[in-house]
Design a protein around this motif. Structure first.
Motif, short mmCIF file in Angstrom:
data_model
loop_
_atom_site.label_atom_id
_atom_site.label_comp_id
_atom_site.label_asym_id
_atom_site.label_seq_id
_atom_site.Cartn_x
_atom_site.Cartn_y
_atom_site.Cartn_z
N GLU A 114 0.84 -1.19 0.00
CA GLU A 114 0.00 0.00 0.00
C GLU A 114 0.88 1.24 0.00
O GLU A 114 1.94 1.27 0.64
CB GLU A 114 -0.93 0.01 1.22
CG GLU A 114 -1.94 1.15 1.21
CD GLU A 114 -2.98 1.00 2.31
OE1 GLU A 114 -4.02 1.67 2.23
OE2 GLU A 114 -2.76 0.21 3.25
N TRP A 129 -3.03 4.14 -2.91
CA TRP A 129 -3.07 2.99 -3.82
C TRP A 129 -2.72 1.75 -3.04
O TRP A 129 -1.97 1.80 -2.06
CB TRP A 129 -2.05 3.21 -4.95
CG TRP A 129 -1.84 2.02 -5.84
CD1 TRP A 129 -2.52 1.71 -6.98
CD2 TRP A 129 -0.89 0.96 -5.64
NE1 TRP A 129 -2.05 0.53 -7.51
CE2 TRP A 129 -1.05 0.06 -6.71
CE3 TRP A 129 0.07 0.69 -4.66
CZ2 TRP A 129 -0.28 -1.10 -6.82
CZ3 TRP A 129 0.83 -0.46 -4.77
CH2 TRP A 129 0.66 -1.34 -5.85
N SER A 131 -2.39 -2.93 -3.50
CA SER A 131 -2.54 -4.16 -4.28
C SER A 131 -2.18 -5.34 -3.41
O SER A 131 -1.30 -5.25 -2.54
CB SER A 131 -1.64 -4.13 -5.51
OG SER A 131 -1.72 -5.37 -6.22
N ALA A 141 3.12 0.22 -11.20
CA ALA A 141 1.89 0.89 -10.76
C ALA A 141 2.08 2.39 -10.88
O ALA A 141 3.18 2.91 -10.66
CB ALA A 141 1.56 0.51 -9.32
N VAL A 143 0.69 6.11 -9.51
CA VAL A 143 -0.03 6.72 -8.39
C VAL A 143 0.01 8.23 -8.54
O VAL A 143 1.09 8.84 -8.58
CB VAL A 143 0.59 6.31 -7.04
CG1 VAL A 143 -0.23 6.88 -5.89
CG2 VAL A 143 0.72 4.79 -6.93
N THR A 253 -5.84 7.51 -9.63
CA THR A 253 -6.07 7.32 -8.20
C THR A 253 -6.75 8.52 -7.56
O THR A 253 -6.96 8.55 -6.36
CB THR A 253 -4.75 7.01 -7.47
OG1 THR A 253 -3.80 8.05 -7.78
CG2 THR A 253 -4.17 5.69 -7.92
N SER A 318 -12.31 7.65 -9.71
CA SER A 318 -11.20 7.11 -10.49
C SER A 318 -11.70 6.46 -11.78
O SER A 318 -12.65 5.68 -11.76
CB SER A 318 -10.42 6.08 -9.66
OG SER A 318 -9.87 6.69 -8.52
#
Length: 701
Positions: A114, A129, A131, A141, A143, A253, A318
């Motif tokens: 996170e 964010w 996962s 990723a 963000v 995000t 989002s």
């Protein structure tokens, strides 16, 4: 585990070194970026948790499960002791402009990663964010980091799973100016854009000196030469009718509102359909733009000429941006795309500003807000205030405030039709309407409460009707609807005769843009300081050392009659926490502890709802536990009301602490105590706590 990560690191070393070099060449990296080649660039591990380990031979940092010999364990006898948590903190960052953080990471076996933002003076970190999807290779990723007027730190929260071999690793952190949506396709990672794979037609990277199937696309738009890059899709391998290629941006995000710009070109054949959509987390599409016959500029442009497009994007939550090209035959030609950018300003000064749906919000504490009544059929809705008492439920907002009531016995006739009308809403917009209602009566009919859209000209469209027999409790209704033209919402209660209907109550109306499944509710359990107990305990734990009973999570009424709530406060049909007095002895307590709360110099505001109904109810206390030293913040004793009541507690603590909810059983088994909808935020409370006077009189305005 470490060997597996090193192997993957070696396999991707060439790619990621190219990634680093190219990013540095084309993007200005901001502080907070790190490739972990020889050090952690100022990132440090929180000493209260497991340390992130720098693997210099693989150039990454990781939190890994610790394996120990456990006597009596199954299998090989080697299993992890417990879940491992590590917090990696960036140095203080100052980003005055919007920026994009790209994270190259891997979760092996099981784990959770996170990214959060930590601001000084805030008790909790803001989630950005997360996962928990494992992968066999490194994943990128994106963000979004909003512009901030004050310094902040990035927090990387890594948790390994319970299985052996679990790990969470971070290979690269790159922060660059601009939005994550923006891309010129000059970097190998393509800004997180991905091709939704199709067997026959797909988006490919063009340029870079490579030979393309079409000679009329020699130069990219960014550098206007053959070495630059762009994305393209062609119809050469189209096999079936309407073959579709989709290029999808990373999921934003943050909500986005402004001007989306891009450059594109189409071959002279133009046997294709090129469209741009937004796609939300429910995979719902909304078209933003389409190239077609109406686009005169498109047809007047010469082959190979880049065309500039600007389109307004208004996303209240989002979304991803999807560039989609459809072909009907192998002669459909090609489409190229380059230089996607975004501005928080709308494309044209003539663009209507985003509608503010809060004009339709009302809790009826200070009047009807912007709502009106239809005077032609009489003013049958009345604004009512019920003081906290043991006979009738109060309002939903505070338990002691005001709400709207339609009641046959209050009108001059035995029957009535009551209409309360909202301000005008714009057309062609999707909305999420939320409100609370409570029905009480003899024969509750489907006409007890109905919501319509009233369009110009008097046309009505029903968008909701009650289907729950609410048992006299407040129930949350949420309605997603789309307006085709400007309209007003109308809340209608119809009573044909005194014997058919009882009372209909209405409170806490709120309106948001978008789908109800995507917009945040009144409380967000994903935020560390908020908990409505709908999905669990949100990190709250039982104090096994200092109490003699447990708080219990429950929905509906409590087992013992004439005590406890009949439903939760959040939705009426959800969960709350309570103590069941029956198995407890008088004077025994149950204590519920929050997760640790960082101390701040300024005030903090704790808000929650409590329910204390039953003969000889005991006591509810709220304390701040600072390493065993406890400070009393708030308390109530004895029966308070049959309704949920709101409490505000403003306090200060510069030391780390835990919030404690301590409920003590009274002398009777009818002394259940419940809590719900806890919110802890930095800063002073917005208003003083409502009074706790117990009375039996009602005030009708």
């Amino acid at each position: 585990m470490a060997f597996f990560l090193k192997k993957n690191a070696a396999m991707l070393q060439i790619y990621l070194l190219t990634f680093v070099a190219t990013v540095q060449a084309h993007s200005r990296l901001l502080p907070g970026s790190c490739n972990f080649e020889s050090n952690t660039c100022g990132y440090t591990s929180d000493a209260d948790f497991t340390s992130w380990v720098l693997h210099r031979d693989g150039h990454f940092v990781a939190v890994e499960a610790v394996n120990d010999d456990v006597e009596g364990s199954s299998g090989s006898g080697i299993e992890p002791k417990k879940e491992i948590l590590g917090l990696l903190l960036s140095p203080f960052l100052e980003h005055d402009e919007w920026s994009c953080m790209r994270l190259v990471y891997q979760i092996t076996e099981s784990g959770h990663l996170e990214v959060l933002q930590r601001n000084e003076g805030r008790s909790f970190d803001k989630p950005l964010w997360s996962s928990q999807a494992p992968s066999d290779s490194w994943v990128i990723a994106s963000v979004d980091l909003q512009n901030s007027s004050e310094p902040f730190r990035i927090v990387i929260d890594g948790r390994t799973g319970p299985s052996a071999g679990s790990s969470v690793a971070v290979f690269e952190i790159h922060i660059s100016p601009g939005y994550c949506l923006e891309c010129d396709f000059e970097e190998p990672h393509l800004c997180g854009y991905n091709n939704q794979w199709n067997v026959n037609v797909n988006w490919y990277v063009g340029g870079g000196g490579a030979q393309l199937p079409y000679n009329n696309m020699p130069d990219d738009h960014t550098y206007h030469n053959k070495t630059g890059h762009f994305m393209y899709v062609d119809s050469s391998y189209t096999k079936t009718f309407r073959e579709v290629a989709k290029l999808v941006s990373p999921m934003a995000t943050m909500p986005l509102s402004g001007c989306l710009s891009f450059q594109y070109q189409r071959s002279k054949e133009r046997g294709n359909l090129f469209s741009v959509f937004t796609r939300d987390r429910l995979s719902q599409y909304q078209e933003l733009w389409r190239a077609g016959l109406e686009n005169r500029v498109d047809f007047s442009s010469a082959p190979g000429e880049w065309i500039h497009v600007q389109v307004d994007l208004k996303a209240p939550y989002s979304v991803q941006v999807v560039f989609e090209v459809g072909f009907n035959s192998p002669r459909g030609g090609h489409v190229a795309l380059d230089d996607i950018s975004f501005s928080p300003e709308f494309c044209s000064t003539d663009t209507e500003p985003t509608f503010d749906p809060s004009i339709a919000n009302c809790d009826f504490e200070s009047g009807l807000c912007l709502y009106t009544q239809d005077r032609a059929i009489g003013l049958s809705w009345r604004r009512v205030s019920v003081k906290p008492n043991i006979f009738r439920n109060g309002d939903h907002t505070t338990g002691a405030g005001s709400f709207l009531l339609a009641h046959s016995r209050l009108g001059p006739r035995s029957g009535y039709v009551s209409s309360v009308i909202s301000p005008t809403l714009p057309g062609n917009t999707k909305f999420c309407l939320r409100f609370y209602f409570s029905l009480r009566g003899f024969n509750q009919t489907e006409q007890a409460l109905v919501v319509y859209l009233l369009q110009q000209g008097g046309k009505r469209e029903k968008i909701w009707t009650q289907a729950e027999k609410s048992r006299g409790i407040w129930i949350l209704a949420d309605v997603t609807f789309q307006t085709s033209q400007p309209a007003k919402m109308v809340f209608v209660s119809t009573c044909r005769s005194f014997w058919d209907c009882g009372s209909v109550a209405l409170d806490d109306i709120s309106l948001n843009l978008g789908d109800c499944d995507l917009t945040a509710g009144f409380l967000s359990s994903s935020l560390p300081g908020h908990c409505d107990f709908e999905s669990g305990l949100c990190g709250y734990t039982q104090d096994k050392r200092r109490d003699s009973a447990d708080w219990q999570r429950r929905r509906g009424s409590t087992p013992t009659s004439y005590t406890g709530p009949r439903g939760d406060h959040t939705t009426g049909l959800g969960y709350y926490m309570y103590i069941e007095a029956s198995p407890m002895l008088p004077g025994q307590s149950a204590r519920l502890l929050s997760r640790p709360v960082r101390g701040t110099r300024g005030p903090q505001c704790l808000r929650f709802y409590y329910h204390m109904y039953g003969s000889r109810t005991g006591e509810l206390r709220v304390l701040a536990d600072k390493d065993g030293e406890e400070e009393l913040l708030w308390q109530r004793s004895g029966e308070q009301s049959i309704a949920w009541l709101r409490a505000h507690v403003e306090y200060q603590s510069q030391r780390q602490h835990q919030i404690v909810f301590e409920a003590t059983r009274g002398s009777s088994v009818r002394s259940d105590i419940a809590i719900d909808d806890i919110m802890l935020e930095s800063g002073p409370c917005p208003e003083m706590e409502v009074g706790d006077t117990v009375g039996s009189s009602n005030e009708i305005e």
